[in-house]
Write a protein that holds these residues in place. Sequence first.
Motif, PDB file in Angstrom:
ATOM      1  N   ASP A 192       4.697  15.625  -3.140  1.00 12.31           N
ATOM      2  CA  ASP A 192       5.138  14.367  -2.530  1.00 12.31           C
ATOM      3  C   ASP A 192       4.346  13.986  -1.283  1.00 12.31           C
ATOM      4  O   ASP A 192       4.892  13.449  -0.324  1.00 12.31           O
ATOM      5  CB  ASP A 192       6.639  14.417  -2.203  1.00 12.31           C
ATOM      6  N   LEU A 193       3.057  14.216  -1.329  1.00 17.38           N
ATOM      7  CA  LEU A 193       2.164  13.682  -0.308  1.00 17.38           C
ATOM      8  C   LEU A 193       1.642  12.368  -0.879  1.00 17.38           C
ATOM      9  O   LEU A 193       0.853  12.358  -1.810  1.00 17.38           O
ATOM     10  CB  LEU A 193       1.020  14.664  -0.017  1.00 17.38           C
ATOM     11  N   ARG A 194       2.107  11.266  -0.319  1.00 22.02           N
ATOM     12  CA  ARG A 194       1.864   9.964  -0.946  1.00 22.02           C
ATOM     13  C   ARG A 194       1.208   8.984   0.021  1.00 22.02           C
ATOM     14  O   ARG A 194       1.359   9.081   1.236  1.00 22.02           O
ATOM     15  CB  ARG A 194       3.179   9.372  -1.464  1.00 22.02           C
ATOM     16  N   PHE A 195       0.509   8.024  -0.567  1.00 20.13           N
ATOM     17  CA  PHE A 195      -0.111   6.963   0.226  1.00 20.13           C
ATOM     18  C   PHE A 195       0.922   5.905   0.610  1.00 20.13           C
ATOM     19  O   PHE A 195       1.842   5.605  -0.151  1.00 20.13           O
ATOM     20  CB  PHE A 195      -1.223   6.274  -0.563  1.00 20.13           C
ATOM     21  N   ASP A 196       0.724   5.315   1.770  1.00 16.73           N
ATOM     22  CA  ASP A 196       1.515   4.154   2.143  1.00 16.73           C
ATOM     23  C   ASP A 196       0.731   2.890   1.775  1.00 16.73           C
ATOM     24  O   ASP A 196      -0.317   2.964   1.115  1.00 16.73           O
ATOM     25  CB  ASP A 196       1.895   4.199   3.628  1.00 16.73           C
ATOM     26  N   ALA A 197       1.204   1.735   2.195  1.00 11.82           N
ATOM     27  CA  ALA A 197       0.571   0.476   1.788  1.00 11.82           C
ATOM     28  C   ALA A 197      -0.824   0.297   2.366  1.00 11.82           C
ATOM     29  O   ALA A 197      -1.614  -0.481   1.849  1.00 11.82           O
ATOM     30  CB  ALA A 197       1.451  -0.707   2.199  1.00 11.82           C
TER      31      ALA A 197
END
Length: 532
Positions: free
Chosen positions: A515-520
């Motif tokens: 769950d290492l995710r990009f933001d906008a």
Amino acid sequence: MRRSTWVPAAAVVVAIGTTAACGSGGGDAAGTGGPRTGGTLTFAVGSDAGCVDPQQVGSNDTIYSVRQLVDSLTDQDPSSGRIVPWLARSWQVGPDARTFTFHLRPGVTFSDGTPLTAAVVKANFDAVPKLGALGLLAEGYLSGYTGTTVVDDLTAKVTFKQPNAQFLQATATHSLGIVAEATTRKTPQQRCAEGVVGSGPFVLSKYVPNQEIALAKRRGYAWGSSLWRRPGEAYLDRLVFRILPESGVRTGALQSGQVDAIGSVGRADEAALKASGVHLQARANPGIVFGLSPNNARSPLNDEKVRQAISLAIDRRQIADTVFPAGTRPATSVLAHTTPGYTDLSAILAHDQAKAAALLDQDGWAPGSDGVRQKNGAKLRLTATWFANAGTNQPTLELIQQQLKAVGVQLDLRELPITQLVQVQQSGGFDLLWGNITRADPDILRSTFSTHLANTYHLPKTGLDAVLDGQAAAADPAKRLPVVAQAQQEIARHAYTIPVVELQTELGVARKVHDLRFDASSRIQLHDTWIG
């Protein structure tokens, strides 16, 4: 950026278009028994901006860490571009987009124990113009700001002297992340060196310039964005960002287990990382693409034909396919395709070496005996200044150097540390600057190219200013879209900047990281990240 529940549509200015995510997920919990609490994530980045204040930092490598220190009034959904609640539960935008009223969440505190109030929001926005050279992004977002009214303890009304449609999205950025009132009273230099007191899920525990930025979990945190898995504390106990400038060293550290994730993955390292089981995550950064930004007031770049010829001589596809990570797109506009309001300008940015040469011929630049064109005794010799914050910078510029040589332009390269970026911009002592600016809103065009603002690239006063101001004044997205398109066309046609390639942020992430995710903005938010 991240978001929460959507507020009534009638009360909000919706972001233009849709921001498409490309591989935005990290690992997930499938087959692992679900998220686990505890542990340290060690992340290797290539550079240190020399500042740990989110409101003053513009370099991705440092934003990764300092973003975790502060919360924002709003968040932005990376899939839809929608603006959603974070520290503000809801908001109303005035019909002329001059007023923005935010209703704050109760119970939020900063890491020094002080509460979030409307007065603190006012202190933040009032202090932004005092940040100086490093606060240009935040100051641009507040252009035309006349003040914040404290309606009551949890209600703040922000007012601008002219319509400012972009401001709602700006409140989702790290640049307007909210800090404690005690931090707003510090000098910009103190904030850079000591860090800030934020309300975010992590607090700064150690900063050693050019070596390490370490963060610790904020105990009792309970007010995250509703886009997150849960509103409570982060899963990880600690975050350690190690500064490792060499791409090969970062890759080796990840493969050997010394670090858990790395930024700025090089194309040459992709195959080895995949073979060792590393997960590669990539997403194009919204905003202004990587390119060469001329000093438009400096000879010979004050000559539009010279700028246009340089743009025509650059083979963007070759650069994207040769230097950058797989899947990187050549620039097809001033803005990346993940930016709301992006317009495809491939025809203007087409590679045409013969046309470039003909344009220089017509402009009086004759080929010299050494292959470098001359005019009135002066050689067509330029210097591109670049900063050591991405492994792709040097090979890209060396390839551009070859492409320009083919049409008689000599391009010299000058490397500087990223800490000198603002100094060079302000001095005006440059021909061409290599870089990009990330923002998930097309108003980044106004912040960068308006002569009413910093005007870093010394554009002449033209009708472009009215176009840029016009899109900022258009509260209705349907009316804003065509104005944003016109602005992109004007900038590309006159080559006020020379777009080259979209920055695709590519991370290498160990399999144990989830769950290492990009933001906008194609940066990262680590509240939901866990190791197991």
